[in-house]
Design a protein around this motif. Structure first.
Motif, PDB file in Angstrom:
ATOM      1  N   ASP A 146     -11.528  -1.099   8.679  1.00  0.00           N
ATOM      2  CA  ASP A 146     -10.223  -0.985   9.336  1.00  0.00           C
ATOM      3  C   ASP A 146      -9.327  -2.202   9.108  1.00  0.00           C
ATOM      4  OD1 ASP A 146     -10.844   1.488  10.359  1.00  0.00           O
ATOM      5  OD2 ASP A 146     -11.359   0.764  12.363  1.00  0.00           O
ATOM      6  N   ASP A 147      -9.886  -3.311   8.628  1.00  0.00           N
ATOM      7  CA  ASP A 147      -9.132  -4.565   8.526  1.00  0.00           C
ATOM      8  C   ASP A 147      -8.346  -4.613   7.216  1.00  0.00           C
ATOM      9  OD1 ASP A 147      -8.203  -7.173   8.429  1.00  0.00           O
ATOM     10  OD2 ASP A 147     -10.060  -8.049   9.171  1.00  0.00           O
ATOM     11  N   PRO A 148      -7.014  -4.556   7.268  1.00  0.00           N
ATOM     12  CA  PRO A 148      -6.211  -4.562   6.034  1.00  0.00           C
ATOM     13  C   PRO A 148      -6.255  -5.882   5.284  1.00  0.00           C
ATOM     14  CG  PRO A 148      -4.790  -4.713   7.967  1.00  0.00           C
ATOM     15  CD  PRO A 148      -6.175  -4.474   8.482  1.00  0.00           C
ATOM     16  N   GLN A 184      -5.038   3.063  -7.536  1.00  0.00           N
ATOM     17  CA  GLN A 184      -5.504   4.370  -7.078  1.00  0.00           C
ATOM     18  C   GLN A 184      -5.826   4.347  -5.594  1.00  0.00           C
ATOM     19  OE1 GLN A 184      -8.803   4.818  -9.734  1.00  0.00           O
ATOM     20  NE2 GLN A 184      -7.620   5.874 -11.323  1.00  0.00           N
ATOM     21  N   MET A 185      -6.478   3.288  -5.128  1.00  0.00           N
ATOM     22  CA  MET A 185      -6.824   3.205  -3.710  1.00  0.00           C
ATOM     23  C   MET A 185      -5.581   3.112  -2.842  1.00  0.00           C
ATOM     24  SD  MET A 185     -10.364   0.948  -3.583  1.00  0.00           S
ATOM     25  CE  MET A 185      -9.903  -0.349  -4.740  1.00  0.00           C
ATOM     26  N   GLY A 186      -4.541   2.432  -3.322  1.00  0.00           N
ATOM     27  CA  GLY A 186      -3.284   2.361  -2.577  1.00  0.00           C
ATOM     28  C   GLY A 186      -2.597   3.717  -2.500  1.00  0.00           C
ATOM     29  N   LYS A 187      -2.556   4.421  -3.616  1.00  0.00           N
ATOM     30  CA  LYS A 187      -1.888   5.726  -3.663  1.00  0.00           C
ATOM     31  C   LYS A 187      -2.658   6.794  -2.880  1.00  0.00           C
ATOM     32  CE  LYS A 187       0.548   5.252  -8.088  1.00  0.00           C
ATOM     33  NZ  LYS A 187       0.660   5.762  -9.475  1.00  0.00           N
ATOM     34  N   ALA A 188      -3.976   6.620  -2.746  1.00  0.00           N
ATOM     35  CA  ALA A 188      -4.799   7.627  -2.064  1.00  0.00           C
ATOM     36  C   ALA A 188      -4.602   7.629  -0.561  1.00  0.00           C
ATOM     37  CB  ALA A 188      -6.272   7.385  -2.387  1.00  0.00           C
ATOM     38  N   GLN A 189      -4.024   6.580  -0.001  1.00  0.00           N
ATOM     39  CA  GLN A 189      -3.898   6.482   1.450  1.00  0.00           C
ATOM     40  C   GLN A 189      -2.916   7.505   2.008  1.00  0.00           C
ATOM     41  OE1 GLN A 189      -3.075   2.280   2.191  1.00  0.00           O
ATOM     42  NE2 GLN A 189      -5.247   1.978   2.636  1.00  0.00           N
ATOM     43  N   LYS A 190      -3.170   7.911   3.224  1.00  0.00           N
ATOM     44  CA  LYS A 190      -2.417   8.986   3.869  1.00  0.00           C
ATOM     45  C   LYS A 190      -0.908   8.764   3.874  1.00  0.00           C
ATOM     46  CE  LYS A 190      -2.225  11.602   8.223  1.00  0.00           C
ATOM     47  NZ  LYS A 190      -2.822  11.747   9.577  1.00  0.00           N
ATOM     48  N   PRO A 191      -0.391   7.557   4.192  1.00  0.00           N
ATOM     49  CA  PRO A 191       1.074   7.388   4.208  1.00  0.00           C
ATOM     50  C   PRO A 191       1.724   7.675   2.856  1.00  0.00           C
ATOM     51  CG  PRO A 191       0.011   5.582   5.364  1.00  0.00           C
ATOM     52  CD  PRO A 191      -1.080   6.340   4.673  1.00  0.00           C
ATOM     53  N   TYR A 248      -8.509   7.808   2.146  1.00  0.00           N
ATOM     54  CA  TYR A 248      -7.424   8.480   2.864  1.00  0.00           C
ATOM     55  C   TYR A 248      -6.859   7.610   3.988  1.00  0.00           C
ATOM     56  CZ  TYR A 248      -5.165  12.539   5.133  1.00  0.00           C
ATOM     57  OH  TYR A 248      -4.271  13.424   5.685  1.00  0.00           O
ATOM     58  N   ASP A 249      -7.669   6.673   4.471  1.00  0.00           N
ATOM     59  CA  ASP A 249      -7.319   5.813   5.606  1.00  0.00           C
ATOM     60  C   ASP A 249      -7.105   6.638   6.878  1.00  0.00           C
ATOM     61  OD1 ASP A 249      -7.002   3.303   6.738  1.00  0.00           O
ATOM     62  OD2 ASP A 249      -4.830   3.294   6.476  1.00  0.00           O
ATOM     63  N   ASP A 250      -7.917   7.660   7.025  1.00  0.00           N
ATOM     64  CA  ASP A 250      -7.899   8.519   8.213  1.00  0.00           C
ATOM     65  C   ASP A 250      -9.129   9.419   8.112  1.00  0.00           C
ATOM     66  OD1 ASP A 250      -7.132   9.703  10.573  1.00  0.00           O
ATOM     67  OD2 ASP A 250      -5.103  10.181   9.920  1.00  0.00           O
ATOM     68  N   ASN A 251      -9.282  10.326   9.082  1.00  0.00           N
ATOM     69  CA  ASN A 251     -10.462  11.186   9.116  1.00  0.00           C
ATOM     70  C   ASN A 251     -10.210  12.474   8.336  1.00  0.00           C
ATOM     71  OD1 ASN A 251     -12.862  12.437   9.699  1.00  0.00           O
ATOM     72  ND2 ASN A 251     -12.311  12.954  11.809  1.00  0.00           N
ATOM     73  N   ILE A 252     -10.707  12.526   7.122  1.00  0.00           N
ATOM     74  CA  ILE A 252     -10.539  13.719   6.281  1.00  0.00           C
ATOM     75  C   ILE A 252     -11.430  14.855   6.763  1.00  0.00           C
ATOM     76  CG2 ILE A 252     -12.367  13.215   4.601  1.00  0.00           C
ATOM     77  CD1 ILE A 252      -8.800  14.411   3.749  1.00  0.00           C
TER      78      ILE A 252
END
Length: 296
Positions: free
Chosen positions: A105-107, A281-288, A226-230
């Motif tokens: 969770d820590d950015p 890729q990890m940045g683009k994969a995030q929910k926002p 996803y940075d959330d619960n998929i």
């Protein structure tokens, strides 16, 4: 297992062990306790009677009876604890470190460091596979596999499995699992791969297996991306997200492993492919970021 008897006053004077707000725990209250100059966590169970409690006690005994076969990454409970002759819970060695949920969770923590830790979970599952293959312990799964059930010793970069009392071991009854519920992504599927428990049990919904452990592990990886619960997505939403991951260039073999979760194919361990994920890729994969794409 040795039973530690506490008086009512001794128990009342114990300090609570407070878990971070992000750490998932619904089963017990934690306390700090020291015995023979060694620090422990006392897990005072909310449910301390009936068949579920009996199954918990059996699980603790089986963990101890089979500890020579269990990898040392697992934190094995050591003592039963009673207060005024009534069993209330058990102790586990206290591990100095940070809960994996907090790290993920820590950015401020580097994403590649998080990938390193997620790969360690894949290694633990491979070690368990070898235990099942080469030892008498054939029935051994983490079951309740999720982010909060790992603690990281950041100095040694060691990952420990905690809350091992929810493991599937030696024909015990299956306990509840955070990602294996009737509300999970896979619950819309035919249950020929994930077998629903239809008998008296300890709260578990799915019979633990290699497929179910790999399901939970892969959901953890997808949650990280996803940075959330998929796991709460619908099947169309899940497929749409996988299509997006493919569009941003994520390795096809890794996408196929993600897709396997909701097919009849056996699940595979994706750990060897995690290093293929780039920062972009990890940045683009995030929910926002993904949500912006959906709006366009």
């Amino acid at each position: 297992m040795e039973v530690i008897n506490l008086s009512k006053n001794q128990f009342a004077n114990l300090s609570r062990f407070e878990l971070p707000a992000s750490v998932f725990n619904t089963e017990a209250q934690m306390y700090e306790i020291q015995m023979k100059r060694k620090d422990y966590i006392l897990k005072r169970l909310y449910n301390d009677e009936g068949p579920i409690f009996a199954n918990k006690l059996y699980t603790l005994e089986m963990l101890n009876a089979n500890k020579d076969y269990i990898p040392d990454t697992f934190v094995i409970p050591e003592h039963l604890v009673s207060v005024q002759q009534k069993l209330i819970g058990f102790t586990t060695p206290r591990i100095t470190g940070i809960n994996l949920q907090q790290i993920l969770d820590d950015p401020k923590i580097d994403k590649k460091e998080k990938i390193y830790l997620l790969k360690r979970i894949g290694e633990i599952l491979e070690n368990m596979k070898n235990v099942r293959r080469y030892s008498p312990l054939k029935d051994f799964y983490i079951n309740d596999l999720h982010e909060s059930n790992f603690v990281v010793n950041t100095q040694k970069k060691q990952l420990h499995v905690v809350d091992t009392d929810s493991c599937k071991i030696a024909k015990n009854l299956a306990f509840c699992s955070r990602y294996l519920s009737p509300f999970s992504l896979f619950s819309k599927l035919d249950k020929s791969k994930y077998h629903v428990i239809d008998t008296l049990n300890a709260g578990g919904y799915i019979e633990p297996s290699e497929d179910s452990d790999l399901y939970c592990y892969t959901i953890m990886i997808l949650n990280f991306l996803y940075d959330d619960n998929i796991n709460s997505a619908s099947l169309p939403e899940f497929y749409e997200y996988l299509t997006y991951l493919s569009d941003i260039g994520i390795d096809k073999e890794l996408i196929d492993i993600f897709s396997n979760l909701i097919t009849f194919k056996p699940n595979k361990n994706p750990m060897h492919l995690l290093d293929s994920l780039s920062y972009e890729q990890m940045g683009k994969a995030q929910k926002p970021v993904y949500s912006l794409k959906l709006k366009n």
